[in-house]
Write a protein that holds these residues in place. Structure first.
Motif, PDB file in Angstrom:
ATOM      1  N   LEU A  11       0.994  -1.226   0.100  1.00 59.09           N
ATOM      2  CA  LEU A  11       0.021  -0.136  -0.037  1.00 59.09           C
ATOM      3  C   LEU A  11       0.806   1.102   0.075  1.00 59.09           C
ATOM      4  CD1 LEU A  11      -2.770  -1.030   2.585  1.00 59.09           C
ATOM      5  CD2 LEU A  11      -2.723  -1.519   0.106  1.00 59.09           C
ATOM      6  N   PHE A  12       0.885   1.900  -1.060  1.00 55.91           N
ATOM      7  CA  PHE A  12       1.479   3.556  -1.055  1.00 55.91           C
ATOM      8  C   PHE A  12       0.630   4.523  -0.722  1.00 55.91           C
ATOM      9  CE2 PHE A  12       4.469   1.382  -4.201  1.00 55.91           C
ATOM     10  CZ  PHE A  12       5.313   0.847  -3.122  1.00 55.91           C
ATOM     11  N   ALA A  13       0.622   5.258   0.356  1.00 51.07           N
ATOM     12  CA  ALA A  13      -0.274   6.281   0.637  1.00 51.07           C
ATOM     13  C   ALA A  13       0.356   7.710   0.562  1.00 51.07           C
ATOM     14  CB  ALA A  13      -0.747   5.939   2.142  1.00 51.07           C
ATOM     15  N   ASP A  14      -0.359   8.582   0.180  1.00 46.67           N
ATOM     16  CA  ASP A  14      -0.080   9.997   0.353  1.00 46.67           C
ATOM     17  C   ASP A  14       1.235  10.197  -0.140  1.00 46.67           C
ATOM     18  OD1 ASP A  14      -2.546  11.192   1.916  1.00 46.67           O
ATOM     19  OD2 ASP A  14      -1.960   8.842   2.860  1.00 46.67           O
ATOM     20  N   ASP A  30       9.540  14.408  -5.010  1.00 48.29           N
ATOM     21  CA  ASP A  30       8.920  13.272  -6.020  1.00 48.29           C
ATOM     22  C   ASP A  30      10.144  12.227  -6.287  1.00 48.29           C
ATOM     23  OD1 ASP A  30       6.686  14.734  -5.983  1.00 48.29           O
ATOM     24  OD2 ASP A  30       7.064  15.742  -8.077  1.00 48.29           O
ATOM     25  N   VAL A  31      11.330  12.711  -6.354  1.00 48.43           N
ATOM     26  CA  VAL A  31      12.458  11.762  -6.662  1.00 48.43           C
ATOM     27  C   VAL A  31      12.562  10.895  -5.262  1.00 48.43           C
ATOM     28  CG1 VAL A  31      15.064  11.818  -6.867  1.00 48.43           C
ATOM     29  CG2 VAL A  31      13.585  13.290  -8.182  1.00 48.43           C
ATOM     30  N   ASN A  32      12.462  11.601  -4.248  1.00 47.12           N
ATOM     31  CA  ASN A  32      12.536  10.986  -2.757  1.00 47.12           C
ATOM     32  C   ASN A  32      11.485   9.848  -2.687  1.00 47.12           C
ATOM     33  OD1 ASN A  32      14.807  12.348  -2.107  1.00 47.12           O
ATOM     34  ND2 ASN A  32      13.721  13.874  -1.050  1.00 47.12           N
ATOM     35  N   SER A  33      10.291  10.463  -3.386  1.00 44.85           N
ATOM     36  CA  SER A  33       9.088   9.267  -3.290  1.00 44.85           C
ATOM     37  C   SER A  33       9.335   8.092  -4.149  1.00 44.85           C
ATOM     38  CB  SER A  33       7.952  10.116  -3.562  1.00 44.85           C
ATOM     39  OG  SER A  33       7.381  11.085  -2.536  1.00 44.85           O
ATOM     40  N   GLY A 269       5.233   9.000   0.730  1.00 39.59           N
ATOM     41  CA  GLY A 269       5.563  10.163  -0.156  1.00 39.59           C
ATOM     42  C   GLY A 269       6.226  11.031   0.561  1.00 39.59           C
ATOM     43  N   TYR A 270       7.196  11.678   0.188  1.00 42.40           N
ATOM     44  CA  TYR A 270       7.962  12.859   0.652  1.00 42.40           C
ATOM     45  C   TYR A 270       7.325  14.189   0.414  1.00 42.40           C
ATOM     46  CZ  TYR A 270      12.134  10.743   2.491  1.00 42.40           C
ATOM     47  OH  TYR A 270      13.252   9.856   3.170  1.00 42.40           O
ATOM     48  N   GLY A 271       6.243  14.275  -0.460  1.00 40.24           N
ATOM     49  CA  GLY A 271       5.120  15.224  -0.414  1.00 40.24           C
ATOM     50  C   GLY A 271       4.235  15.191   0.906  1.00 40.24           C
ATOM     51  N   SER A 277       9.506   9.435   9.437  1.00 42.63           N
ATOM     52  CA  SER A 277      10.078   8.135   8.359  1.00 42.63           C
ATOM     53  C   SER A 277       9.110   7.911   7.682  1.00 42.63           C
ATOM     54  CB  SER A 277      10.816   7.524   9.372  1.00 42.63           C
ATOM     55  OG  SER A 277      11.891   7.721  10.014  1.00 42.63           O
ATOM     56  N   ARG A 278       9.306   7.686   6.406  1.00 38.67           N
ATOM     57  CA  ARG A 278       8.426   6.932   5.114  1.00 38.67           C
ATOM     58  C   ARG A 278       8.702   5.672   5.044  1.00 38.67           C
ATOM     59  NH1 ARG A 278       8.870  12.420   5.872  1.00 38.67           N
ATOM     60  NH2 ARG A 278       7.659  13.626   4.341  1.00 38.67           N
TER      61      ARG A 278
END
Length: 311
Positions: A11-14, A30-33, A269-271, A277-278
């Motif tokens: 699950l990838f959220a937000d 976006d690159v970090n995500s 996400g980093y957004g 922490s992600r």
């Protein structure tokens, strides 16, 4: 599902792609995500991926075709040939908000578009407008029909819609569930973006403690505006084992609610807001005998908050 093997879902959220798209900071997030998703996919090798809403921050995207950012967000999954589905969040079709600094002396900055790829030409789409919800949905369905044949996610509203799962949606779910699974013999798991009001009833007061399982409880549940019947339907169906949502970046717990579990994902996400922490919530389904297990895989490779949601 491979015979005898567990079926794994990430699950990838937000993700919030396109946030502050006109700055240097935004594209870096976006690159970090993409890095977070790539790490999780390589560590877990899931059979399926669900994008759990707020894939983009549409209120920060001035270009006509927001699908350019969706395409970027989906790219790590597509590159690995993993089937996927997505759910709309409140930011996915929010109207563009003009930044106040654009009205100062420097004026409107040059429009930036994400990298052009095979799916979109990009030229005619790099203008000020924004993408309506139905338009965005059509682009996604057209390019990913396989995913929509496998899962029917629910839209919990937001953006240009009220933040609610309507009674019409709830009744549609009830009708379809009774038709496809009339004796409730097949276990069911449900996904949407904004938590229902039931989440507020089970939320831990301070730290996450048993019977709940999780690692962060840093904010209050930001629930839907109203409850119009979906939770009553889910509770009556013995086949429903768990509900999974995103929306709150500072929550990652699972808590029991009557006969099922209510779970948050993990902010991937980093957004979006918050510096926690992600990571990503992982689900593992075993068919014979049935079991549903979950844990959180972090960007640094660590794993925590393992919980058995049904067995």
């Amino acid at each position: 599902m491979r015979a005898g093997a567990p079926y794994k879902i990430a699950l990838f959220a937000d993700l919030h792609f396109g946030e502050n798209a006109w700055t240097d900071w935004g594209p870096r997030q976006d690159v970090n995500s993409i890095r977070v998703m790539s790490t999780v996919l390589d560590d877990e090798a899931p059979d399926f991926v669900i994008y759990l809403g707020d894939v983009i921050t549409a209120n920060n995207i001035p270009i006509a075709n927001a699908s350019l950012y969706w395409d970027q967000a989906i790219s790590p999954t597509r590159a690995r040939h993993i089937p996927w589905a997505s759910i709309f969040g409140n930011h996915d079709d929010a109207p563009f908000e003009w930044p106040l600094e654009w009205f100062s002396a420097p004026g409107i900055p040059q429009v930036r578009c994400p990298a052009v790829n095979l799916s979109y030409s990009g030229e005619e789409d790099c203008v000020f407008r924004g993408t309506h919800r139905l338009e965005l949905m059509k682009k996604e369905i057209d390019s990913n029909m396989q995913s929509y044949s496998k899962i029917g996610p629910k839209d919990s509203g937001g953006g240009s819609y009220p933040e609610v799962i309507s009674n019409a949606q709830a009744e549609w779910f009830r009708h379809k569930a009774e038709k496809l699974n009339p004796d409730s013999r097949v276990p069911e798991i449900v996904f949407w973006h904004i938590p229902s009001k039931a989440y507020k009833k089970v939320a831990p007061m301070f730290r996450v403690h048993r019977p709940c399982v999780g690692s962060i409880n840093m904010e209050k549940v930001a629930a839907q505006e109203a409850e119009t019947g979906i939770m009553k339907i889910l509770i009556k169906r013995s086949s429903v084992k768990a509900v999974f949502v995103g929306h709150n970046h500072g929550l990652d717990w699972c808590c029991p609610y009557q006969k099922l579990w209510l779970c948050f994902a993990r902010h991937t996400g980093y957004g979006g807001y918050g510096n926690w922490s992600r990571g990503a919530r992982i689900l593992e389904i075993t068919e014979q005998p049935f079991s549903l297990k979950s844990w959180i895989r972090m960007e640094d490779g660590s794993v925590h908050s393992e919980v058995i949601l049904s067995s």
